[in-house]
Design an enzyme around this catalytic site. Structure first.
Site, PDB file in Angstrom:
ATOM      1  N   GLU A  36       0.888  -1.166   0.000  1.00 31.31           N
ATOM      2  CA  GLU A  36       0.000   0.000   0.000  1.00 31.31           C
ATOM      3  C   GLU A  36       0.921   1.210   0.000  1.00 31.31           C
ATOM      4  OE1 GLU A  36      -1.233   3.086   1.021  1.00 31.31           O
ATOM      5  OE2 GLU A  36      -2.482   2.527   2.729  1.00 31.31           O
ATOM      6  N   CYS A  96      -3.134   8.388   3.624  1.00 36.51           N
ATOM      7  CA  CYS A  96      -2.984   7.810   2.284  1.00 36.51           C
ATOM      8  C   CYS A  96      -4.242   8.003   1.453  1.00 36.51           C
ATOM      9  CB  CYS A  96      -2.658   6.316   2.390  1.00 36.51           C
ATOM     10  SG  CYS A  96      -1.068   5.965   3.154  1.00 36.51           S
TER      11      CYS A  96
END
Length: 458
Positions: A231, A265
């Site tokens: 990720e 994020c």
């Protein structure tokens, strides 16, 4: 080789604590302990694993105030948001504990008269986790909990500036009576940690980091035929179409861009607004952003604290300055305040184009880049014109059209009339440079499993 790291309070610039870095022999002891613990844990019943995780949730709730204060001191998250992070972690742990038996149950596909078949999800070994500082507990537990629920061990390499949070988590696992060493801390030089991927006891790596670091670890894992889950951040689009509820969209956009000082994020990093409502949207957005209370993160009334590091603030400010030099128009913020700490004000830019740093790069700070789109088709085009593909938010009154548009947006998730969020019930993960694989839900639980088929012929 480093022997220690110094933790600095980003609100004051003062030293908090010093933490030792492991050398080779010390690292070997941690790995050996994790593998020995895994050998027992893998045979532990699902029910007993679930009981252990319920105890862990109890520990998190009992230590909520001290954990929240530690998060705030280490990376600047406002104390109210830090407490909410601990609460979210406890809910994550309980969700897996309550659903573990169902999630790990054998599947029995129908193969007709060819016999019987069963599919089991079996543990693989010890997994290395390389985790970031922006959610010091949540990022770790959303990776570690499903991996460990599946019967694996977990070794944490946490970011330098949140070592206190790493050790606090380790103490919670110990207090919850997990096998000694099953959750281990491997804070050491990068070369030593990367070298773990050559160790047969380590079966893979899960990484939440920047693109360069993720690519490097994935390449090393690939050299040793080890699985990696990545990720790597995003440049998430927040699309507001002309028929959207403007008040709701503005409120959500401000929160989605500036929560955690923009260090998320799945934050709304590119706010794409349909031309007919652009002027009204921008005016309201600036008004709401101007009212954000930012300052001392230990003040319970503070909504936005400092950035986590002075160096990170310098990087974000550089992105803003270069974008303005390229023609972006600064409507709010954009100046480094005087005084100690890593503070940076809510900042708003318009007239943003694809080639500007605040659009072309991931902007990991409190900077909103607002982009005009001609219509829905143009908005989707702009949204997809990125190297990243983590999540997206789409605002419109036409739900049927939203579903059609969402399928064309190149991200791992699309949230319609809601801001992007992570939740244990659903998967999170990206495409393109945002990475691959999924965390959370049953997908995260099975990422590091041996999906074993057993077929008995008649």
């Amino acid at each position: 080789m480093r022997t220690e790291v110094i933790s600095i309070n980003p609100a004051t610039g003062e030293e908090i604590a010093r933490y030792p870095a492991l050398d080779g022999p010390a690292l070997e002891k941690v790995v050996a302990a994790a593998y020995a613990a895994f050998a027992d844990w893998r045979t532990t019943s699902v029910d007993r694993r679930a009981q252990a995780f319920r105890r862990l949730a109890d520990m998190l709730e009992a230590r909520r105030e001290s954990l929240a204060r530690l998060i705030t001191l280490e990376m600047g998250k406002p104390i109210s948001a830090a407490g909410a992070e601990v609460d979210k972690c406890a809910r994550l742990v309980r969700w897996y504990a309550d659903n573990l038996a169902k999630l790990l149950a054998d599947e029995t596909p129908d193969i007709g008269g060819d016999g019987t078949a069963a599919i089991s999800y079996l543990p693989l070994g010890v997994v290395l986790g390389v985790m970031p500082w922006n959610f010091p507990l949540w990022q770790v537990l959303r990776a570690a909990v499903p991996i460990m629920c599946a019967g694996n061990g977990f070794l944490l390499k946490h970011a330098d500036n949140v070592q206190g949070s790493a050790w606090a988590l380790s103490e919670c696992f110990r207090a919850a009576a997990f096998p000694e060493g099953l959750f281990g801390i491997v804070h050491a030089d990068r070369a030593l940690v990367t070298g773990l991927l050559a160790d047969r006891r380590i079966v893979g790596v899960t990484v939440t980091a920047g693109v360069a670091a993720g690519a490097s670890l994935a390449a090393e894992a690939g050299r040793h035929i080890k699985k990696s889950l990545l990720e790597l951040g995003g440049s998430d689009p927040f699309i507001v179409l002309a028929d959207a509820d403007l008040d709701l969209a503005v409120a959500a956009a401000v929160e989605a861009r500036f929560q955690n000082c923009g260090q998320v994020c799945i934050a709304a990093k590119r706010i794409i607004v349909a031309a007919p409502i652009m002027e009204a949207f921008v005016a309201r957005f600036v008004e709401v952003a101007r009212g954000i209370r930012y300052g001392d993160p230990l003040d319970p009334d503070t909504w936005m604290g400092p950035m986590a590091r002075v160096r990170a603030r310098s990087d974000v400010h550089g992105q803003v300055c270069r974008s303005v030099a390229m023609g972006a128009r600064l409507l709010l913020g954009g100046e480094i305040p005087e005084g100690p700490g890593a503070y940076y004000p809510p900042t708003v830019l318009v007239d943003v184009t694809r080639d500007m740093p605040v659009c072309a790069e991931e902007t990991f700070g409190p900077v909103a880049a607002i982009i005009a789109a001609k219509d829905a088709e143009d908005a989707v085009r702009i949204a997809n014109d990125s190297d990243f593909g983590l999540s997206a938010s789409l605002w419109t009154a036409d739900i049927e059209a939203a579903d059609r548009l969402a399928r064309r947006i190149e991200t791992g998730a699309v949230f319609v009339n809601g801001m992007s969020a992570s939740d244990p019930r659903v998967p999170i993960g990206g495409v393109k440079h945002s990475g691959y694989g999924r965390e959370l839900s049953h997908f995260g639980l099975r990422e590091f499993c041996n999906v074993q088929l057993r077929w008995v012929r008649p």
